[in-house]
Design a protein around this motif. Structure first.
Motif, PDB file in Angstrom:
ATOM      1  N   THR A 142       0.805  -1.012   0.221  1.00 55.86           N
ATOM      2  CA  THR A 142       0.077   0.330   0.108  1.00 55.86           C
ATOM      3  C   THR A 142       0.848   0.963   0.181  1.00 55.86           C
ATOM      4  O   THR A 142       0.766   2.199  -0.834  1.00 55.86           O
ATOM      5  CB  THR A 142      -0.850  -0.010   1.220  1.00 55.86           C
ATOM      6  N   LEU A 143       2.006   1.382   0.564  1.00 54.07           N
ATOM      7  CA  LEU A 143       3.058   2.392   0.819  1.00 54.07           C
ATOM      8  C   LEU A 143       3.448   2.421  -0.700  1.00 54.07           C
ATOM      9  O   LEU A 143       3.478   3.979  -1.135  1.00 54.07           O
ATOM     10  CB  LEU A 143       4.561   1.864   1.853  1.00 54.07           C
ATOM     11  N   ILE A 144       3.773   1.824  -1.099  1.00 51.77           N
ATOM     12  CA  ILE A 144       4.572   2.535  -2.609  1.00 51.77           C
ATOM     13  C   ILE A 144       3.599   2.439  -3.907  1.00 51.77           C
ATOM     14  O   ILE A 144       4.121   3.033  -4.654  1.00 51.77           O
ATOM     15  CB  ILE A 144       4.773   1.036  -2.937  1.00 51.77           C
ATOM     16  N   ALA A 145       2.195   1.938  -3.418  1.00 51.33           N
ATOM     17  CA  ALA A 145       1.246   1.763  -4.744  1.00 51.33           C
ATOM     18  C   ALA A 145       0.340   3.409  -4.247  1.00 51.33           C
ATOM     19  O   ALA A 145      -0.526   4.201  -4.772  1.00 51.33           O
ATOM     20  CB  ALA A 145       0.424   1.122  -4.688  1.00 51.33           C
ATOM     21  N   HIS A 146       0.118   3.628  -2.953  1.00 54.78           N
ATOM     22  CA  HIS A 146      -1.017   4.624  -2.511  1.00 54.78           C
ATOM     23  C   HIS A 146      -0.579   5.786  -1.489  1.00 54.78           C
ATOM     24  O   HIS A 146      -1.684   5.643  -0.877  1.00 54.78           O
ATOM     25  CB  HIS A 146      -1.907   3.662  -2.534  1.00 54.78           C
ATOM     26  N   PRO A 147       0.521   6.392  -1.347  1.00 56.77           N
ATOM     27  CA  PRO A 147       0.996   7.225  -1.117  1.00 56.77           C
ATOM     28  C   PRO A 147       0.012   8.167  -1.020  1.00 56.77           C
ATOM     29  O   PRO A 147       0.008   8.693  -2.150  1.00 56.77           O
ATOM     30  CB  PRO A 147       2.000   7.522  -1.434  1.00 56.77           C
ATOM     31  N   SER A 148      -0.565   8.946   0.334  1.00 58.43           N
ATOM     32  CA  SER A 148      -1.528   9.858   0.197  1.00 58.43           C
ATOM     33  C   SER A 148      -0.771  11.403   0.207  1.00 58.43           C
ATOM     34  O   SER A 148      -1.602  11.977  -0.460  1.00 58.43           O
ATOM     35  CB  SER A 148      -1.855  10.046   1.584  1.00 58.43           C
ATOM     36  N   PHE A 149       0.309  11.734   0.779  1.00 58.42           N
ATOM     37  CA  PHE A 149       0.760  13.017   0.298  1.00 58.42           C
ATOM     38  C   PHE A 149       0.029  13.829   0.536  1.00 58.42           C
ATOM     39  O   PHE A 149       0.079  14.738   0.611  1.00 58.42           O
ATOM     40  CB  PHE A 149       1.519  13.328  -1.156  1.00 58.42           C
ATOM     41  N   ALA A 150      -0.109  13.419   2.276  1.00 63.50           N
ATOM     42  CA  ALA A 150      -1.417  14.792   2.912  1.00 63.50           C
ATOM     43  C   ALA A 150      -0.641  15.872   3.622  1.00 63.50           C
ATOM     44  O   ALA A 150       0.338  16.004   3.170  1.00 63.50           O
ATOM     45  CB  ALA A 150      -1.968  13.994   3.932  1.00 63.50           C
ATOM     46  N   PRO A 151      -1.396  17.064   2.773  1.00 65.68           N
ATOM     47  CA  PRO A 151      -1.030  18.318   2.511  1.00 65.68           C
ATOM     48  C   PRO A 151       0.435  18.638   4.790  1.00 65.68           C
ATOM     49  O   PRO A 151       1.030  19.070   4.372  1.00 65.68           O
ATOM     50  CB  PRO A 151      -1.654  18.987   3.008  1.00 65.68           C
ATOM     51  N   ASP A 152      -0.372  18.153   5.749  1.00 60.33           N
ATOM     52  CA  ASP A 152       0.315  18.674   7.269  1.00 60.33           C
ATOM     53  C   ASP A 152       1.102  17.420   7.295  1.00 60.33           C
ATOM     54  O   ASP A 152       2.095  18.358   7.183  1.00 60.33           O
ATOM     55  CB  ASP A 152      -0.917  18.001   8.069  1.00 60.33           C
ATOM     56  N   GLU A 153       1.572  16.366   6.822  1.00 64.50           N
ATOM     57  CA  GLU A 153       2.430  15.655   6.982  1.00 64.50           C
ATOM     58  C   GLU A 153       3.666  15.663   5.984  1.00 64.50           C
ATOM     59  O   GLU A 153       5.015  16.197   6.228  1.00 64.50           O
ATOM     60  CB  GLU A 153       2.264  13.773   6.534  1.00 64.50           C
ATOM     61  N   LEU A 154       2.989  16.374   4.928  1.00 59.57           N
ATOM     62  CA  LEU A 154       4.513  17.007   3.259  1.00 59.57           C
ATOM     63  C   LEU A 154       4.708  18.686   4.050  1.00 59.57           C
ATOM     64  O   LEU A 154       5.895  18.099   4.428  1.00 59.57           O
ATOM     65  CB  LEU A 154       3.197  17.443   2.039  1.00 59.57           C
ATOM     66  N   GLU A 155       3.858  19.532   5.132  1.00 58.04           N
ATOM     67  CA  GLU A 155       5.083  20.296   6.022  1.00 58.04           C
ATOM     68  C   GLU A 155       5.406  19.772   7.290  1.00 58.04           C
ATOM     69  O   GLU A 155       6.427  20.496   7.135  1.00 58.04           O
ATOM     70  CB  GLU A 155       3.334  21.391   6.582  1.00 58.04           C
ATOM     71  N   ARG A 156       5.008  18.921   7.697  1.00 66.02           N
ATOM     72  CA  ARG A 156       5.946  18.361   8.722  1.00 66.02           C
ATOM     73  C   ARG A 156       7.364  17.808   8.295  1.00 66.02           C
ATOM     74  O   ARG A 156       8.711  17.852   9.134  1.00 66.02           O
ATOM     75  CB  ARG A 156       5.474  17.289  10.243  1.00 66.02           C
ATOM     76  N   ALA A 235       8.151 -17.101  -3.107  1.00 64.96           N
ATOM     77  CA  ALA A 235       8.661 -16.035  -3.673  1.00 64.96           C
ATOM     78  C   ALA A 235       7.604 -15.536  -4.910  1.00 64.96           C
ATOM     79  O   ALA A 235       7.775 -13.988  -4.408  1.00 64.96           O
ATOM     80  CB  ALA A 235       9.980 -16.136  -4.165  1.00 64.96           C
ATOM     81  N   GLU A 236       7.267 -15.973  -5.968  1.00 63.18           N
ATOM     82  CA  GLU A 236       6.673 -15.462  -6.967  1.00 63.18           C
ATOM     83  C   GLU A 236       5.187 -14.375  -6.206  1.00 63.18           C
ATOM     84  O   GLU A 236       4.740 -13.698  -7.459  1.00 63.18           O
ATOM     85  CB  GLU A 236       6.236 -16.662  -7.492  1.00 63.18           C
ATOM     86  N   ALA A 237       4.657 -15.380  -5.488  1.00 66.22           N
ATOM     87  CA  ALA A 237       3.408 -14.887  -4.880  1.00 66.22           C
ATOM     88  C   ALA A 237       3.936 -14.226  -4.228  1.00 66.22           C
ATOM     89  O   ALA A 237       3.336 -12.802  -4.346  1.00 66.22           O
ATOM     90  CB  ALA A 237       2.577 -15.862  -3.553  1.00 66.22           C
ATOM     91  N   LEU A 238       4.646 -14.252  -2.949  1.00 68.50           N
ATOM     92  CA  LEU A 238       5.133 -12.851  -2.506  1.00 68.50           C
ATOM     93  C   LEU A 238       5.729 -10.949  -3.727  1.00 68.50           C
ATOM     94  O   LEU A 238       4.971 -10.045  -3.462  1.00 68.50           O
ATOM     95  CB  LEU A 238       6.200 -13.164  -1.996  1.00 68.50           C
ATOM     96  N   ALA A 239       5.796 -11.417  -4.667  1.00 68.46           N
ATOM     97  CA  ALA A 239       5.793  -9.674  -5.217  1.00 68.46           C
ATOM     98  C   ALA A 239       5.209 -10.506  -5.921  1.00 68.46           C
ATOM     99  O   ALA A 239       5.326  -8.508  -6.500  1.00 68.46           O
ATOM    100  CB  ALA A 239       7.842 -11.065  -6.453  1.00 68.46           C
ATOM    101  N   LYS A 240       4.028 -10.354  -6.790  1.00 68.70           N
ATOM    102  CA  LYS A 240       2.914 -10.306  -7.319  1.00 68.70           C
ATOM    103  C   LYS A 240       2.225  -9.517  -6.105  1.00 68.70           C
ATOM    104  O   LYS A 240       1.834  -8.453  -6.939  1.00 68.70           O
ATOM    105  CB  LYS A 240       1.848 -11.160  -8.038  1.00 68.70           C
ATOM    106  N   ARG A 241       2.024  -9.699  -4.404  1.00 70.00           N
ATOM    107  CA  ARG A 241       1.040  -8.915  -3.692  1.00 70.00           C
ATOM    108  C   ARG A 241       2.609  -7.587  -4.168  1.00 70.00           C
ATOM    109  O   ARG A 241       1.255  -7.370  -3.354  1.00 70.00           O
ATOM    110  CB  ARG A 241       1.339  -9.844  -2.618  1.00 70.00           C
ATOM    111  N   LEU A 242       3.339  -7.209  -3.907  1.00 63.19           N
ATOM    112  CA  LEU A 242       4.292  -6.549  -3.061  1.00 63.19           C
ATOM    113  C   LEU A 242       4.126  -5.513  -4.495  1.00 63.19           C
ATOM    114  O   LEU A 242       3.590  -4.366  -4.406  1.00 63.19           O
ATOM    115  CB  LEU A 242       5.647  -6.653  -3.088  1.00 63.19           C
ATOM    116  N   VAL A 243       4.132  -5.945  -5.247  1.00 67.40           N
ATOM    117  CA  VAL A 243       3.585  -4.901  -6.857  1.00 67.40           C
ATOM    118  C   VAL A 243       3.070  -5.057  -7.854  1.00 67.40           C
ATOM    119  O   VAL A 243       2.733  -3.573  -8.891  1.00 67.40           O
ATOM    120  CB  VAL A 243       5.424  -5.121  -7.620  1.00 67.40           C
ATOM    121  N   ALA A 244       1.333  -5.426  -6.936  1.00 59.85           N
ATOM    122  CA  ALA A 244       0.654  -5.427  -8.207  1.00 59.85           C
ATOM    123  C   ALA A 244       0.013  -3.925  -8.187  1.00 59.85           C
ATOM    124  O   ALA A 244      -1.144  -3.990  -8.752  1.00 59.85           O
ATOM    125  CB  ALA A 244      -0.957  -6.566  -7.034  1.00 59.85           C
TER     126      ALA A 244
END
Length: 467
Positions: A142-156, A235-244
């Protein structure tokens, strides 16, 4: 730089994981004696190249996902790549930064993100037992695919970065390193510091981070390294989950060539310190360079082997000019820098600089002795098994091999290639690739006005043996 939220809690999780593993390692020696692990490779559906080494001795997995998204891709927005990576763990999907930290801390997983000039790296270490494994993997994906770049966190994060940059300005070593890269690389993207500048960081917009992430954090621009307690199907299943969640996208364009320096450069920076930092450098070699092994062994002898190096002997042992001095090649996708470094008392800066240059010239002219070469080979090859003795070591090698498209037998043949280097090859490679008369030299310290009196002309005459 590490971009972990609530690092104290994550550090505690890492210590718990390490302590648990310590007992297991006592009964898990096969990986420690396996010098060349078998590397398996394939591509995911979205174009991510995967490199995998099975390590069943310990119930854990190490993951490194690297993108061609380093600071060389910043363009005119210095610090863009590093700020993008720094924001990944500050909010993603439905989680804010605290929720992400709690998820990882709760299962003893450790996540970090780093950026250098070539790549952005997101790394994960977790146990393979469920449900901890699933929580860590889902969080990472989720972190690599859908970061929110929340404005408050960006300023911090922005304010923290500005504080860090001010602190770096108080370090003569940091000031010298930044100045040397600018001198060596000029207008090339490698010249800029990955952290950015106070002006550029203050001006970065949220939309720019979102756009950078959308363009660079894509499957075809990524390499995934996995080492752990998995079989191939796991490992193939893990790779698929990580970058899906990543779109296929397009790979980043090749970086421009690094031009050679045409003249000597001498940059003196006044700094209120009791010691002067002296750095010298020029473009060196790239990853996969045909001269890599000759230059690597030669540099080990010149200044890469600590107390037994030639530089250390000439500068520290014989003259007492510096507590520590070294040289290094830092290969990148395009030629990275060759660097020599020392720190010395302000009143000794000029003498130390001249000794460093003279030692380099003599090494280029004469090369190593057979005794020095034999000792260097034994030291490099003897220490190599320890460099691949842990999962974390191996996964870093896999990421480098995959990202720079090195041959899969790189680890298998490393010692053989070191052993095959001759003194003549070292002399030839250094004569062609290292040019003392065209070095960029940066000094940072209170003695800078004295050093400036020693002109670039003097540097050239010394390098040519006429000093």
């Amino acid at each position: 730089m590490c971009v972990e939220r609530q690092s104290d809690r994550i550090d505690r999780a890492a210590r718990r994981l390490t302590a648990w593993l310590a007992g297991t390692l006592l009964f898990a020696s096969p990986l420690l004696v396996q010098a060349t692990p078998e590397i398996q490779t394939w591509n995911t559906d979205n174009g991510t190249r995967v490199l995998f080494v099975a390590a069943p001795e310990i119930p854990m997995v190490d993951v490194r996902l690297v993108f061609a998204a380093g600071s060389a891709r910043d363009g005119e927005r210095s610090g863009l790549a590093s700020m993008t990576a720094a924001m990944l763990s500050e909010g993603a999907g439905d989680w804010n930064a605290d929720a992400i930290a709690d998820r990882l801390d709760g299962v003893g997983a450790v996540l970090s993100a780093d950026v250098d000039r070539d790549m952005a790296t997101v790394a994960l270490r977790t146990l393979t037992r469920r449900p901890a494994f699933d929580t860590a993997v889902d969080t990472f994906a989720t972190l690599i695919a859908h970061p929110s770049f929340a404005p408050d966190e960006l300023e911090r994060v922005r304010q923290n970065r500005l504080i860090a940059l001010r602190q770096e300005d108080e370090s003569p070593r940091s000031v010298a390193q930044k100045a040397l890269y600018r001198a060596v690389f000029g207008a090339h993207p490698y010249a800029a510091d990955p952290s950015g500048t106070p002006e550029s960081i203050a001006d970065l917009k949220r939309a720019e981070l979102i756009d950078f992430h959308a363009r660079h954090y894509v499957g075809s621009n990524a390499v995934l390294a996995i080492v752990g307690d998995l079989d191939r199907s796991g490992a193939e299943a893990l790779a698929k989950r990580l970058v899906a969640g990543l779109p296929s996208g397009e790979p980043a364009a090749s970086l421009p060539a690094v031009p050679e320096l045409t003249d000597a450069i001498l940059k003196s920076i006044d700094f209120p310190s009791s010691q002067t930092t002296v750095l010298a450098g020029q473009p060196g070699m790239r990853r996969g360079d045909p001269d890599y092994f000759a230059l690597h062994v030669g540099n080990h002898i010149l200044g890469g082997s600590g107390l037994v190096s030639i530089l250390m002997d000439e500068i520290r042992e014989k003259r007492g000019l510096s507590y520590s001095t070294y040289s290094a090649f830092l290969p990148l996708a395009q030629p990275g820098p060759f660097v020599m470094s020392l720190q010395t008392r302000n009143d000794q800066a000029e003498q130390a600089r001249l000794v460093m240059l003279d030692t380099l010239k003599r090494f280029i002219d004469q090369g190593p002795t057979e005794e020095e070469l034999t000792a260097a080979k034994k030291n490099i090859t003897g220490g190599f098994p320890l460099k691949i003795a842990s999962n974390s070591n191996i996964v870093q090698y896999l990421a480098v091999i995959g990202f720079y498209d090195l041959p899969l037998d790189y680890l298998d043949r490393f010692r053989e290639r070191i052993e095959s280097v001759t003194a003549e090859q070292i002399r030839d490679a250094f004569a062609r690739r290292v040019h003392p008369e065209r070095l960029a030299i940066v000094t940072v310290g209170a003695s800078s006005t004295q050093v400036e009196a020693g002109s670039a002309t003097e540097q050239v005459s010394l390098a040519r043996g006429t000093h």
